[in-house]
Structure formats: structure tokens, C-alpha cells
Design a protein around this motif. Sequence first.
Motif, short mmCIF file in Angstrom:
data_model
loop_
_atom_site.label_atom_id
_atom_site.label_comp_id
_atom_site.label_asym_id
_atom_site.label_seq_id
_atom_site.Cartn_x
_atom_site.Cartn_y
_atom_site.Cartn_z
N GLN A 169 -28.72 18.02 5.16
CA GLN A 169 -28.38 19.17 4.31
C GLN A 169 -29.15 20.41 4.76
OE1 GLN A 169 -25.54 18.02 3.16
NE2 GLN A 169 -25.91 19.04 1.23
N ALA A 170 -30.43 20.24 5.11
CA ALA A 170 -31.23 21.37 5.59
C ALA A 170 -30.68 21.90 6.90
CB ALA A 170 -32.68 20.96 5.74
N VAL A 181 -34.28 1.17 1.97
CA VAL A 181 -33.03 1.62 2.57
C VAL A 181 -32.52 2.86 1.83
CG1 VAL A 181 -30.60 1.02 2.94
CG2 VAL A 181 -32.40 -0.62 3.49
N PHE A 182 -32.60 2.85 0.51
CA PHE A 182 -32.18 4.00 -0.28
C PHE A 182 -33.03 5.23 0.02
CE2 PHE A 182 -32.57 6.60 -4.13
CZ PHE A 182 -31.24 6.94 -4.34
N ASP A 183 -34.35 5.07 0.04
CA ASP A 183 -35.24 6.20 0.33
C ASP A 183 -34.97 6.78 1.71
OD1 ASP A 183 -36.42 5.99 -2.16
OD2 ASP A 183 -38.18 4.90 -1.43
N LYS A 184 -34.73 5.91 2.69
CA LYS A 184 -34.43 6.37 4.05
C LYS A 184 -33.12 7.16 4.05
CE LYS A 184 -33.56 4.75 8.72
NZ LYS A 184 -33.28 3.60 9.57
N VAL A 203 -31.77 8.80 1.56
CA VAL A 203 -31.99 10.08 0.88
C VAL A 203 -32.70 11.05 1.80
CG1 VAL A 203 -33.29 11.19 -0.99
CG2 VAL A 203 -31.95 9.15 -1.46
N SER A 204 -33.70 10.59 2.53
CA SER A 204 -34.42 11.46 3.47
C SER A 204 -33.49 11.98 4.56
CB SER A 204 -35.58 10.70 4.12
OG SER A 204 -36.53 10.34 3.17
N GLU A 205 -32.68 11.09 5.12
CA GLU A 205 -31.73 11.51 6.15
C GLU A 205 -30.72 12.50 5.59
OE1 GLU A 205 -30.10 7.84 7.58
OE2 GLU A 205 -31.90 7.35 8.73
#
Length: 129
Positions: free
Chosen positions: A96-97, A84-87, A89-91
Amino acid sequence: MEHGSFTNDKDASFTLAEEDHTLANAVRFMLNQDPRVTLAGYSIPHPSLECVNVRVQTTGDPAREVLKDACQELMLMNRHVRSVFDKAVSEFKVEQARLAAEEEEKKKAEEEEIKKQRDLLASMDIESG
């Protein structure tokens, strides 16, 4: 390391070397969620010792197996939290991009507008008129 009786495997104490409150409290929590557990707790013998004593008493199942199950459940919970944390961070990075790209486009549009205004002012030569 397990400390217990050879005749009664439903009550046992375990020593976890090189651990502290972080793991011990999580294991205690998972043990107390198990309906087979009648008592689960931990203690740290001395602050300078890097070990934790975990006490497990069960309704009849071997304490070793119940502790093993609790540790496996804790690992599954940690995997879920990590995914859940990795998802998230990716989102966040994608967002941000996207925001940075929008900001760059906005900046370019503003620069083009300023250039148009300068060109327009340059074409209106007041002194030659």
C-alpha cells in the motif's frame, strides 16, 4: 475441572469454565486428530451457563495428558496462523505504501505537465502577435 474415575484414567470429562463453542470445537477437532483418542466431544449444559463439558476417551493413555497435548497442538497452530497473518498484513502495508508513493509521483508528473502547458500557452500571447 476434571470429572473422572480414580481407577480408569483413559476416560474423563473436563469442564472448561467461561468458554463456549469457539474453544470447545477447536479442542474437539484437535483431539479427534490424535490417534490415541477413541472418542472426543463436547456439550454445553445450558446456554446461560458459561462452561463447556469436554469428554475424552483414549486407547489407554491418560485422558488428561491427551487433552493437554491437544491444547498444546492448538496453541502451536494458533501461533502459526498468527505469524502468517502478521506477515501478510506487513506485506500488504508495504505494498500500500509503494502504491501510494507511485500515485504521488504520477500526480506530481501530471501537475508538472499541466504547468508546462500553461507556461507554453502564456508565452503564446495571441493579442500581441
